[in-house]
Design an enzyme around this catalytic site. Structure first.
Site, PDB file in Angstrom:
ATOM      1  CE1 TYR A  50      -3.275  -0.186   5.396  1.00 53.86           C
ATOM      2  CE2 TYR A  50      -3.745  -2.531   5.598  1.00 53.86           C
ATOM      3  CZ  TYR A  50      -3.537  -1.403   4.812  1.00 53.86           C
ATOM      4  OH  TYR A  50      -3.579  -1.516   3.438  1.00 53.86           O
ATOM      5  CE  LYS A 108      -1.331  -4.401   3.434  1.00 48.98           C
ATOM      6  NZ  LYS A 108      -1.594  -5.752   2.891  1.00 48.98           N
ATOM      7  CB  SER A 135      -0.893  -0.001   1.250  1.00 43.88           C
ATOM      8  OG  SER A 135      -1.524   1.259   1.426  1.00 43.88           O
TER       9      SER A 135
HETATM   10  C1  WQD Z   1      -9.972   8.729   1.338  1.00 45.48           C
HETATM   11  C2  WQD Z   1     -10.207  10.208   1.597  1.00 45.48           C
HETATM   12  C3  WQD Z   1     -10.492  10.757   3.923  1.00 45.48           C
HETATM   13  C4  WQD Z   1     -14.267   8.607   4.462  1.00 45.48           C
HETATM   14  C5  WQD Z   1      -6.907   3.921   3.404  1.00 45.48           C
HETATM   15  C6  WQD Z   1      -5.663   3.133   3.703  1.00 45.48           C
HETATM   16  C7  WQD Z   1      -5.140   2.520   2.422  1.00 45.48           C
HETATM   17  C8  WQD Z   1      -6.231   1.682   1.824  1.00 45.48           C
HETATM   18  C9  WQD Z   1      -7.425   2.584   1.496  1.00 45.48           C
HETATM   19  C10 WQD Z   1      -6.539  -0.586   2.473  1.00 45.48           C
HETATM   20  C11 WQD Z   1      -9.448  10.733   2.817  1.00 45.48           C
HETATM   21  C12 WQD Z   1     -11.764  11.044   3.143  1.00 45.48           C
HETATM   22  C13 WQD Z   1     -13.105   9.130   3.919  1.00 45.48           C
HETATM   23  C14 WQD Z   1     -15.312   9.483   4.852  1.00 45.48           C
HETATM   24  C15 WQD Z   1     -13.991  11.354   4.134  1.00 45.48           C
HETATM   25  N1  WQD Z   1      -6.612   0.689   2.758  1.00 45.48           N
HETATM   26  N2  WQD Z   1     -12.973  10.481   3.768  1.00 45.48           N
HETATM   27  N3  WQD Z   1     -15.130  10.832   4.670  1.00 45.48           N
HETATM   28  O1  WQD Z   1      -7.479   6.763   4.124  1.00 45.48           O
HETATM   29  O2  WQD Z   1      -6.757   7.333   1.737  1.00 45.48           O
HETATM   30  O3  WQD Z   1      -6.571   4.984   2.554  1.00 45.48           O
HETATM   31  O4  WQD Z   1      -7.871   3.129   2.750  1.00 45.48           O
HETATM   32  O5  WQD Z   1      -6.103  -1.122   1.512  1.00 45.48           O
HETATM   33  O6  WQD Z   1      -4.031   1.710   2.721  1.00 45.48           O
HETATM   34  O7  WQD Z   1      -4.684   4.014   4.215  1.00 45.48           O
HETATM   35  O8  WQD Z   1      -8.806   5.956   2.123  1.00 45.48           O
HETATM   36  O9  WQD Z   1     -11.187   5.968   1.550  1.00 45.48           O
HETATM   37  O10 WQD Z   1     -10.525   6.028   4.011  1.00 45.48           O
HETATM   38  O11 WQD Z   1     -10.175   8.050   2.581  1.00 45.48           O
HETATM   39  O12 WQD Z   1     -13.857  12.575   3.983  1.00 45.48           O
HETATM   40  O13 WQD Z   1     -16.403   9.080   5.357  1.00 45.48           O
HETATM   41  O14 WQD Z   1     -11.591  10.410   1.894  1.00 45.48           O
HETATM   42  O15 WQD Z   1     -10.245  11.779   4.880  1.00 45.48           O
HETATM   43  O16 WQD Z   1      -9.048  12.057   2.535  1.00 45.48           O
HETATM   44  P1  WQD Z   1      -7.377   6.374   2.698  1.00 45.48           P
HETATM   45  P2  WQD Z   1     -10.247   6.440   2.601  1.00 45.48           P
END
Ligand code: WQD
Length: 336
Positions: free
Chosen positions: A150, A154, A125
């Site tokens: 997590y 990785k 990741s």
């Molecule tokens: C994306 C953006 C949030 C939810 C993580 C892990 C990565 C992979 C994917 C597993 C961010 C914003 C999110 C919400 C929001 N995991 N957001 N409201 O955090 O980039 O990555 O998940 O494989 O390894 O680190 O993904 O989809 O959680 O967030 O505003 O209800 O959306 O702040 O900017 P992230 P995400």
């Protein structure tokens, strides 16, 4: 016909990769413990490809079961997805994350060593980079201290694989994913978050479907064009195809080192509000949202420099953000 083991093969990225493997003529064996997936995904895969993968419900944390599997099944390569992946949950349950994500990895590598199974693709990741100093992020970007257990699984996982490859002449590729989203064109497989979605896109589609009241956008005070955080959202089918390209590189013995890693993204950054606007356009749904405080551990921006992966794997994304969001919405509608 080469036989490939896909661990976590009934999961989101795993199931899409199984479909692409079968499309490329590989025989597929799936191991999944169903802790974060559903058995009916197996039938969905079969409906798409008309080839039912061999399936073993197995927990890779049980060493004797892992050994028993390999005693009875000859494998030419492994694509290893099976792992816990919720950043927030990993902070609450670090020991379960290390037991599962690291323990099962070690057991798989021991079997590879003992049985001369050579080709290993690891689900890594972009989390390993934390907030990179420079954007887009290249493979030379420094690995920063993990922001969560997590993310640490990785980073440590990659280190373990590298050392095992050096010590035992194995060959492996780690694919550092950015943000996988969307669903297969057939709309028979897609993302199945259990409980309240942690990731953005399932929360968006569930809000549009009326399952959630409104989307909370975590912060609009980031130093970006619209104040919301930027990510590289890659269609899960494009990501699945990157696994086939990486596996073929190892099978063809074209890898330059016995442990390689590649950033797998679109190369394009999109903010949360960009995603909301694109989603409203493709779905013709108004998305209710509110701006709330930043989420702990979130970074401002991450998107991939794709020059190495496109050169070495001869792979690039084919689908746009709009297409990915359209498929995610169609998948959500199919779940109602
Ligand atoms: C994306 C953006 C949030 C939810 C993580 C892990 C990565 C992979 C994917 C597993 C961010 C914003 C999110 C919400 C929001 N995991 N957001 N409201 O955090 O980039 O990555 O998940 O494989 O390894 O680190 O993904 O989809 O959680 O967030 O505003 O209800 O959306 O702040 O900017 P992230 P995400």
């Amino acid at each position: 016909m080469k036989k490939i083991l896909v661990t976590g093969g009934l999961g989101f990225i795993g199931s899409h990769t199984v479909v692409e493997l079968q499309n490329e003529g590989f025989e597929v064996v799936i191991i999944d413990n169903l802790s974060n997936s559903k058995i009916d995904v197996l039938n969905s895969i079969t409906e798409i490809t008309h080839k039912k993968p061999d399936f073993h419900q197995l927990d890779l944390r049980v060493k004797s079961d892992v050994k028993n599997f390999f005693d009875h099944t000859k494998i030419d390569g492994i694509i290893h997805f099976a792992a816990f992946k919720a950043v927030g949950e990993s902070v609450e349950k670090p020991l379960e994350y290390y037991e599962n994500n690291i323990g099962s990895l070690v057991y798989l590598l021991q079997e590879m060593r003992d049985r001369n199974i050579d080709n290993f693709i690891f689900s890594s990741s972009c989390t390993v980079y934390g907030q990179a100093d420079e954007l887009p992020i290249t493979e030379n970007a420094p690995i920063k201290p993990a922001e969560s257990p997590y993310g640490n699984t990785k980073q440590v996982g990659e280190e373990i694989i590298k050392e095992a490859c050096n010590a035992h002449n194995l060959n492996a590729i780690a694919l550092r994913y950015f943000n996988p989203i969307g669903a297969h064109d057939s709309i028979k497989i897609g993302e199945l978050p259990l409980g309240v979605p942690q990731n953005l896109i399932p929360f968006v589609t569930q809000t549009a479907a009326g399952i959630r009241k409104e989307l909370s956008i975590f912060g609009d005070d980031y130093p970006t064009h619209d104040g919301t955080a930027i990510r590289d959202y890659i269609h899960v089918v494009d990501l699945a195809k990157a696994h086939i390209a990486a596996l073929q590189r190892l099978l063809d013995k074209k890898n330059a080192n016995n442990f390689e890693f590649f950033n797998v993204g679109t190369g394009k950054g999109s903010s949360v509000l960009d995603v909301v606007k694109s989603f409203e356009k493709v779905s013709s749904q108004k998305l209710p949202y509110k701006i709330v405080g930043r989420r702990a551990g979130d970074i401002t921006a991450a998107y991939a420099d794709t020059s190495l992966v496109s050169k070495e794997l001869n792979w690039k994304t084919e689908k746009t953000l709009d297409e990915a969001l359209d498929s995610a919405w169609k998948w959500q509608e199919s779940q109602l």
